[in-house]
Design a protein around this motif. Structure first.
Motif, PDB file in Angstrom:
ATOM      1  N   SER A  30       0.829  -1.202   0.000  1.00 23.35           N
ATOM      2  CA  SER A  30       0.000   0.000   0.000  1.00 23.35           C
ATOM      3  C   SER A  30       0.864   1.253   0.000  1.00 23.35           C
ATOM      4  CB  SER A  30      -0.931  -0.003   1.217  1.00 23.35           C
ATOM      5  OG  SER A  30      -1.819  -1.083   1.172  1.00 23.35           O
ATOM      6  N   GLU A  31       0.193   2.375  -0.169  1.00 26.34           N
ATOM      7  CA  GLU A  31       0.880   3.657  -0.153  1.00 26.34           C
ATOM      8  C   GLU A  31       0.932   4.219   1.267  1.00 26.34           C
ATOM      9  OE1 GLU A  31       2.469   4.888  -2.753  1.00 26.34           O
ATOM     10  OE2 GLU A  31       1.848   3.093  -3.817  1.00 26.34           O
ATOM     11  N   LEU A  64       6.951   8.856  -1.990  1.00 31.88           N
ATOM     12  CA  LEU A  64       6.113   8.245  -0.962  1.00 31.88           C
ATOM     13  C   LEU A  64       4.724   8.860  -0.940  1.00 31.88           C
ATOM     14  CD1 LEU A  64       8.677   7.871   1.963  1.00 31.88           C
ATOM     15  CD2 LEU A  64       7.809   6.096   0.438  1.00 31.88           C
ATOM     16  N   TYR A  65       4.631  10.144  -1.253  1.00 33.76           N
ATOM     17  CA  TYR A  65       3.360  10.815  -1.458  1.00 33.76           C
ATOM     18  C   TYR A  65       3.186  11.066  -2.952  1.00 33.76           C
ATOM     19  CZ  TYR A  65       2.720  11.941   3.538  1.00 33.76           C
ATOM     20  OH  TYR A  65       2.531  11.875   4.898  1.00 33.76           O
ATOM     21  N   VAL A  66       1.980  10.833  -3.432  1.00 36.22           N
ATOM     22  CA  VAL A  66       1.661  11.118  -4.833  1.00 36.22           C
ATOM     23  C   VAL A  66       0.968  12.483  -4.881  1.00 36.22           C
ATOM     24  CG1 VAL A  66       0.355  10.366  -6.852  1.00 36.22           C
ATOM     25  CG2 VAL A  66       1.441   8.674  -5.366  1.00 36.22           C
ATOM     26  N   HIS A  68       2.167   5.911 -12.531  1.00 34.50           N
ATOM     27  CA  HIS A  68       2.074   4.630 -11.828  1.00 34.50           C
ATOM     28  C   HIS A  68       3.012   3.589 -12.413  1.00 34.50           C
ATOM     29  CE1 HIS A  68      -2.159   5.545 -10.049  1.00 34.50           C
ATOM     30  NE2 HIS A  68      -1.189   6.023  -9.310  1.00 34.50           N
ATOM     31  N   ARG A 107      11.271   5.535  -7.201  1.00 30.60           N
ATOM     32  CA  ARG A 107      11.568   5.414  -5.773  1.00 30.60           C
ATOM     33  C   ARG A 107      12.915   4.726  -5.538  1.00 30.60           C
ATOM     34  NH1 ARG A 107       5.567   3.211  -4.046  1.00 30.60           N
ATOM     35  NH2 ARG A 107       4.547   5.244  -3.764  1.00 30.60           N
ATOM     36  N   GLU A 136      -7.224   0.847  -1.818  1.00 32.10           N
ATOM     37  CA  GLU A 136      -6.082   1.670  -2.188  1.00 32.10           C
ATOM     38  C   GLU A 136      -5.075   0.897  -3.036  1.00 32.10           C
ATOM     39  OE1 GLU A 136      -5.820   4.783  -1.473  1.00 32.10           O
ATOM     40  OE2 GLU A 136      -7.339   5.090   0.071  1.00 32.10           O
ATOM     41  N   GLN A 154       7.639   3.077  -8.976  1.00 33.74           N
ATOM     42  CA  GLN A 154       8.529   2.274  -8.145  1.00 33.74           C
ATOM     43  C   GLN A 154       9.972   2.386  -8.614  1.00 33.74           C
ATOM     44  OE1 GLN A 154       7.768   0.870  -5.289  1.00 33.74           O
ATOM     45  NE2 GLN A 154       9.918   0.314  -5.043  1.00 33.74           N
ATOM     46  N   ALA A 176      -1.858   1.232  -6.528  1.00 29.41           N
ATOM     47  CA  ALA A 176      -0.442   1.069  -6.199  1.00 29.41           C
ATOM     48  C   ALA A 176       0.389   1.004  -7.461  1.00 29.41           C
ATOM     49  CB  ALA A 176      -0.243  -0.208  -5.373  1.00 29.41           C
TER      50      ALA A 176
END
Length: 547
Positions: free
Chosen positions: A97-98, A384-386, A401, A408, A311, A405, A315
């Motif tokens: 999850s976020e 970590l925050y969109v 999306h 990140r 949620e 990752q 992801a």
């Protein structure tokens, strides 16, 4: 019991069928034992052993023991597997999850689900198999009573319906009370967390400690009151259920012989069957609260899973081979990025719109007062925050999306609320010599050793914990390092080493450093200063112009 049953239905049909068959045979054997004993009692006499009934009794008893044991073991295995599967599945969904999802769900709710709720479900197997076996036995016993006497059967059925009706009505009340109890238990866990995490603060302020103690006692009292109310409902159900059975016995003994002329011939067998039924019916009434707790635990975990699933659909998607989508590295840019913390009455805090460009190999310092948005901006920069609106770009490629990752994976971060893992997850097999060198460099060799992918000690001061986190961050060897007040809690000598030596070395290696800091004495080290005020960018540029 719908939630608990839904979980059981997910198990293989063959396993459930085996349990039902074994329990059915066990219940039938149990009922056969009653019939055999009742019939054999009619022929019992001095020096007269009825070997036929004795043999039938031994066969029925053997079947009962074997089938009861088999079904119990299989059912316990299923519920234990359900509890274990739920634990792993919830943790995996949580990991996938976020970050805002975890912040909304709350740590204590997750801990309660993974510990208390999963354990309650795992422990419900024996109660469920006992209940199922009791239902089957009662059904066969009632058929036997019907064969003996229709009036006795009608009275027995009426008594059972009364007991079950009371139990079902109280079951709904119990479910409501269990939901309220769960909510108060989460409040109690929050209080306990305050007592542990805020220990220093409460020791320095007796009024704060007294208020917290009063809150803990009030919450604990509320939980205890709800538990007492639940047990009171259970007690009422038990008393009413057993009273109905005792009234049934009285009617069978005192009333039926005066109303049914031929009843005297079967009164002994009927009473034997009814007395044997009393125990299983009492068991059904007794296990109802335990199954209600298991169902409430299943409901809580299912609701938690649904919230995570809602949620999880948004992801970051990974490539078909399970690895992040390839993303070229380059400058990091924010274009009119806006993010808001949501509350029931609207936005609680808004960052942005922010426009910013960070070149590779640069050192960037984020400055500003407490609450200005530095930590929020770091979480946006690291993905970590969109953002609610605007774009984040890496090497002029928009972050979406499909590549989030991969984006990140560019970062290694030490946030103000960082967590230290005892093992080097993600870097298992790292050279112990390389780790030892970094521990020596961070002045931790006398406190921490590294062996077998594990650090020997995490019980360190705040400053030492940050240095150990820095060791891990350097071992990750990422192109962008993010630090949130890393220099806080460090002595002057280490601060100087951090800003003037380590950051310079990282820059020389072509790595980017983004640090939130108040150390204006070392602002000259930065290529770019970003000053935030109340969620807005007040200044972006070199240190010289900032001065």
């Amino acid at each position: 019991m719908t939630y608990l049953w839904d979980l059981i239905k997910r198990e293989p049909f063959a396993a459930r069928r085996e349990i039902v068959i074994a329990t059915g045979v066990s219940g039938l054997a149990n009922a056969a034992i009653v019939a055999i004993i009742a019939t054999a009692a009619q022929t019992a006499g001095y020096d007269n052993i009825n070997l036929r009934y004795l043999l039938l009794f031994a066969i029925a008893m053997t079947l009962y023991i074997i089938c009861q044991r088999y079904s119990a073991i299989r059912m316990v295995r299923i519920t234990t597997n359900i509890g274990q599967t739920l634990r792993v599945r919830v943790v995996e969904k949580l990991i996938d999850s976020e970050m805002p999802v975890l912040e909304r769900v709350g740590t204590n709710r997750v801990v309660n689900a993974l510990s208390r709720d999963a354990t309650t479900i795992s422990d419900s197997g024996e109660a469920m198999i006992d209940g199922l076996q009791a239902v089957i036995f009662v059904a066969f016993a009632y058929l036997y009573i019907l064969w003996l006497s229709l009036p006795a059967f009608i009275l027995s059925l009426a008594s059972a319906v009364l007991s079950v009706s009371v139990a079902m009505r109280n079951q709904q009340l119990t479910q409501t009370l269990l939901g309220r109890q769960r909510s108060r238990e989460v409040d109690f866990l929050n209080n306990v967390n305050d007592a542990i995490e805020g220990f220093k603060e409460t020791r320095l302020n007796s009024r704060r400690r007294a208020d917290l103690r009063a809150d803990i006692r009030a919450t604990s009292t509320a939980v205890a009151a709800l538990r007492e109310e639940i047990e009171d409902v259970h007690t009422r159900s038990t008393i009413i259920g057993r009273s109905a059975l005792y009234i049934l016995v009285a009617l069978v003994v005192f009333a039926l012989p005066t109303l049914v002329q031929t009843y005297n011939k079967v009164i002994s067998e009927t009473m034997t069957a009814i007395l044997f039924v009393v125990g299983p019916l009492g068991l059904l009434v007794g296990i109802a609260p335990y199954l209600a707790r298991a169902n409430e635990a299943a409901r809580a975990i299912c609701e938690l899973e649904r919230q995570l699933d809602a949620e999880h659909a948004s992801a970051p998607r990974l490539a078909a081979n399970g690895t992040p989508v390839t993303l070229p590295e380059g400058a990091i840019a924010l274009e009119q990025v806006r993010f808001a913390y949501k509350g029931s009455d609207g936005d609680l805090f808004v960052l942005g719109p922010v426009s910013l460009r960070i070149e590779p190999g640069h050192i960037v310092f984020l400055t500003g007062g407490n609450g200005s948005g530095k930590s929020t901006l770091l979480k946006l920069l690291t993905g970590l925050y969109v953002p609610d609106s605007g774009l984040i770009l890496s090497g002029d490629v928009p972050i979406e999306h499909d590549n989030l990752q991969s984006y990140r994976e560019r970062f290694s971060a030490i946030f103000s609320d960082f967590h230290l893992f005892r093992r080097l997850y993600g870097m298992l097999g790292t050279s112990e010599t390389a780790v030892a060198d970094l521990l020596q460099r961070m002045q931790l060799a006398h406190k921490v050793q590294f062996s077998g992918d594990r650090f020997s000690n995490l019980e360190l001061s705040t400053g030492q914990r940050k240095r150990l986190a820095l060791v891990v961050s350097l071992l990750e060897n990422r192109s962008v390092l993010v630090f949130d007040e890393l220099a806080a809690d460090q002595d002057p000598a280490f601060r100087r080493f951090l800003y003037e030596e380590l950051f310079a070395t990282l820059k020389a290696d072509g790595r980017t450093v983004i640090a939130a800091t108040h150390d204006d004495r070392y602002f000259h080290v930065a290529d770019t200063i970003v000053k935030l005020e109340y969620g807005k960018v007040d200044y972006v540029g070199p240190y010289e112009r900032h001065v």
